[in-house]
Design a protein around this motif. Structure first.
Motif, PDB file in Angstrom:
ATOM      1  N   GLY A 126       0.890  -1.001   0.159  1.00  0.00           N
ATOM      2  CA  GLY A 126      -0.028  -0.059  -0.474  1.00  0.00           C
ATOM      3  C   GLY A 126       0.492   1.439   0.197  1.00  0.00           C
ATOM      4  O   GLY A 126       0.141   2.491  -0.489  1.00  0.00           O
ATOM      5  N   VAL A 127       2.212   1.109   0.057  1.00  0.00           N
ATOM      6  CA  VAL A 127       2.732   2.283   0.238  1.00  0.00           C
ATOM      7  C   VAL A 127       4.461   2.054  -0.148  1.00  0.00           C
ATOM      8  O   VAL A 127       4.726   2.671  -1.248  1.00  0.00           O
ATOM      9  N   VAL A 128       5.073   0.709   0.013  1.00  0.00           N
ATOM     10  CA  VAL A 128       6.278   0.108  -0.459  1.00  0.00           C
ATOM     11  C   VAL A 128       5.823  -0.654  -1.463  1.00  0.00           C
ATOM     12  O   VAL A 128       5.151  -1.897  -1.178  1.00  0.00           O
ATOM     13  N   ASN A 129       6.493  -0.341  -3.165  1.00  0.00           N
ATOM     14  CA  ASN A 129       6.165  -0.980  -4.085  1.00  0.00           C
ATOM     15  C   ASN A 129       7.103  -2.307  -4.092  1.00  0.00           C
ATOM     16  O   ASN A 129       7.446  -2.511  -3.237  1.00  0.00           O
ATOM     17  N   LEU A 130       6.076  -3.505  -4.491  1.00  0.00           N
ATOM     18  CA  LEU A 130       7.007  -5.282  -4.642  1.00  0.00           C
ATOM     19  C   LEU A 130       8.166  -4.405  -5.014  1.00  0.00           C
ATOM     20  O   LEU A 130       9.508  -5.347  -3.899  1.00  0.00           O
ATOM     21  N   VAL A 131       8.411  -3.859  -5.960  1.00  0.00           N
ATOM     22  CA  VAL A 131      10.299  -4.496  -6.875  1.00  0.00           C
ATOM     23  C   VAL A 131      10.789  -3.123  -5.568  1.00  0.00           C
ATOM     24  O   VAL A 131      11.751  -3.692  -5.591  1.00  0.00           O
ATOM     25  N   SER A 132      10.414  -2.034  -4.433  1.00  0.00           N
ATOM     26  CA  SER A 132      11.633  -1.596  -3.503  1.00  0.00           C
ATOM     27  C   SER A 132      11.432  -2.597  -2.392  1.00  0.00           C
ATOM     28  O   SER A 132      12.672  -3.058  -2.208  1.00  0.00           O
ATOM     29  N   ALA A 133      10.452  -2.872  -2.331  1.00  0.00           N
ATOM     30  CA  ALA A 133      11.032  -4.094  -0.800  1.00  0.00           C
ATOM     31  C   ALA A 133      11.496  -5.203  -1.137  1.00  0.00           C
ATOM     32  O   ALA A 133      12.276  -6.137  -0.093  1.00  0.00           O
ATOM     33  N   VAL A 134      11.594  -5.911  -2.569  1.00  0.00           N
ATOM     34  CA  VAL A 134      12.221  -7.395  -2.248  1.00  0.00           C
ATOM     35  C   VAL A 134      13.688  -6.967  -3.140  1.00  0.00           C
ATOM     36  O   VAL A 134      14.563  -7.154  -3.420  1.00  0.00           O
ATOM     37  N   ALA A 135      13.861  -5.150  -3.924  1.00  0.00           N
ATOM     38  CA  ALA A 135      15.663  -5.069  -4.359  1.00  0.00           C
ATOM     39  C   ALA A 135      16.747  -5.881  -4.123  1.00  0.00           C
ATOM     40  O   ALA A 135      17.270  -5.690  -4.538  1.00  0.00           O
ATOM     41  N   VAL A 136      16.584  -6.046  -2.402  1.00  0.00           N
ATOM     42  CA  VAL A 136      18.235  -6.873  -1.998  1.00  0.00           C
ATOM     43  C   VAL A 136      18.098  -8.005  -1.901  1.00  0.00           C
ATOM     44  O   VAL A 136      19.174  -8.596  -1.751  1.00  0.00           O
ATOM     45  N   GLU A 137      16.356  -8.704  -2.672  1.00  0.00           N
ATOM     46  CA  GLU A 137      16.625 -10.265  -1.938  1.00  0.00           C
ATOM     47  C   GLU A 137      17.647 -11.031  -2.833  1.00  0.00           C
ATOM     48  O   GLU A 137      18.597 -11.421  -2.177  1.00  0.00           O
ATOM     49  N   THR A 138      17.750 -10.383  -3.945  1.00  0.00           N
ATOM     50  CA  THR A 138      18.749 -11.794  -5.007  1.00  0.00           C
ATOM     51  C   THR A 138      19.923 -11.685  -4.438  1.00  0.00           C
ATOM     52  O   THR A 138      20.657 -11.633  -4.247  1.00  0.00           O
ATOM     53  N   SER A 139      21.030  -9.960  -4.428  1.00  0.00           N
ATOM     54  CA  SER A 139      22.041  -9.990  -3.955  1.00  0.00           C
ATOM     55  C   SER A 139      22.217 -10.187  -2.734  1.00  0.00           C
ATOM     56  O   SER A 139      23.579 -10.241  -2.218  1.00  0.00           O
ATOM     57  N   TRP A 140      21.532  -9.696  -1.716  1.00  0.00           N
ATOM     58  CA  TRP A 140      21.886 -10.737  -0.163  1.00  0.00           C
ATOM     59  C   TRP A 140      22.072 -11.800  -0.080  1.00  0.00           C
ATOM     60  O   TRP A 140      21.952 -12.542   1.396  1.00  0.00           O
ATOM     61  N   SER A 141      21.337 -12.653  -0.639  1.00  0.00           N
ATOM     62  CA  SER A 141      20.807 -14.117  -0.755  1.00  0.00           C
ATOM     63  C   SER A 141      22.369 -14.494  -1.137  1.00  0.00           C
ATOM     64  O   SER A 141      22.465 -15.829  -0.452  1.00  0.00           O
ATOM     65  N   HIS A 142      22.778 -14.084  -1.393  1.00  0.00           N
ATOM     66  CA  HIS A 142      24.385 -14.757  -2.498  1.00  0.00           C
ATOM     67  C   HIS A 142      25.723 -14.554  -1.347  1.00  0.00           C
ATOM     68  O   HIS A 142      25.664 -13.792  -0.505  1.00  0.00           O
TER      69      HIS A 142
END
Length: 330
Positions: free
Chosen positions: A278-294
């Motif tokens: 409702g405030v934070v776009n999904l693409v922003s909320a998960v922006a770190v998911e790929t890089s921080w998972s590695h």
């Protein structure tokens, strides 16, 4: 409540003659109610009460680090009197909290913009300090890549949830805040070409932010945006070097594109909704998911379905997840 950017000093401050303070630093009292005299709206009180039932005590095992939401921090090497003072106080609070609890590392829990501040704080500390004093970082609803709504509020204003207040009445005050520029969508998260604001003659993407600021009559913000914001958020954010659990809401309609029928920004636009909280776009909320998972880093991303930005702090489903992650570290 306006703040002032001084290009010569390259820093933000209060209006001349105005003094402000942030009360209750070190205590969770600051997070219970925005207005302690009128307890008609709760911010984190439900969350804090849940922790108290588990045995946490304010000033002993549970601490608060409130800050002046108008300000942010600057890239290393640029002046930021308020941001630097907050980081110094936060570091001292973390060390004191650890010392009061037998030297155990702390868990840093944040909501929304607080996640960006805490991330900047962590990456500026020596790695040995982080590993010694921080057991886990739990950002809730952090807008890692900014918000499309951030572009909208620079045109339409933001009444901060205050009833009976016209958002445009606070437009000048909102534009003056250093933190308003942190909320703008970053090219790293949204891409440099995806249209986010559309007018009759022009599309504006995260890569067109300078042009957009000029178009809405806010050209004075281009300098601080390019020198104080893009260096921090124009690329992938570095892992903070401590275990992380990012809790985000999904499945709630969130402004994804703002459409103006003509070239006039003073009219009410049409809002195209996408996924998010409702405030934070999904693409922003998960922006770190790929890089921080590695890279072998300890990172968890928990998506809570049909959960809005503020509901993450009061809904039982979300609170159970957050408290589980706190207990994981403890």
């Amino acid at each position: 409540m306006r703040s002032v950017y001084d290009p010569a000093a390259d820093d933000y401050s209060n209006v001349a003659g105005v003094e402000t303070r942030v009360p209750f630093f070190g205590s969770t009292q600051a997070f219970r109610y925005p207005d302690p005299d009128r307890k008609n709206f709760s911010y984190m009180s439900t969350f804090i009460e849940r922790l108290e039932k588990m045995g946490y005590r304010d000033g002993e095992t549970m601490f608060g680090a409130p800050y002046d939401f108008r300000y942010a921090a600057a890239p290393v090497g640029r002046p930021s009197r308020v941001g630097d003072a907050f980081f110094w106080a936060l570091k001292s609070l973390v060390e004191r909290a650890s010392g009061l609890n037998g030297g155990r590392p702390v868990v840093i829990v944040t909501h929304s913009f607080g996640g960006l501040l805490a991330h900047q704080f962590l990456v500026r500390q020596p790695l040995a300090w982080r590993r010694r004093f921080v057991g886990r970082f739990v950002p809730i609803a952090a807008p890692w890549g900014g918000l499309v709504r951030g572009m909208q509020t620079l045109v339409s204003g933001n009444n901060l949830g205050l009833p009976f207040i016209d958002p445009r009445a606070l437009l000048r005050q909102g534009r003056s805040q250093q933190s308003s520029l942190w909320r703008l969508p970053s090219p790293a998260a949204f891409g440099a070409a995806t249209p986010l604001v559309t007018t009759k003659s022009r599309n504006y993407s995260a890569g067109d932010m300078a042009d957009y600021l000029v178009a809405i009559g806010f050209g004075e913000a281009v300098g601080p945006y390019e020198s104080r914001v893009l260096p921090l958020f124009g690329r992938e954010l570095p892992h903070p070097g401590v275990p992380v659990t990012s809790v985000v809401g999904v499945g709630v309609g969130t402004p994804e594109r703002i459409v103006f029928p003509g070239d006039d920004f003073d009219v009410t636009p049409f809002v195209v909704a996408g996924d998010g909280d409702g405030v934070v776009n999904l693409v922003s909320a998960v922006a770190v998911e790929t890089s921080w998972s590695h890279g072998g880093e300890d990172f968890r991303m928990v998506k809570v379905s049909n959960m809005s930005h503020n509901a993450l702090l009061v809904d039982d489903r979300a609170l159970e997840i957050i408290i589980r992650e706190i207990q994981r570290a403890d």
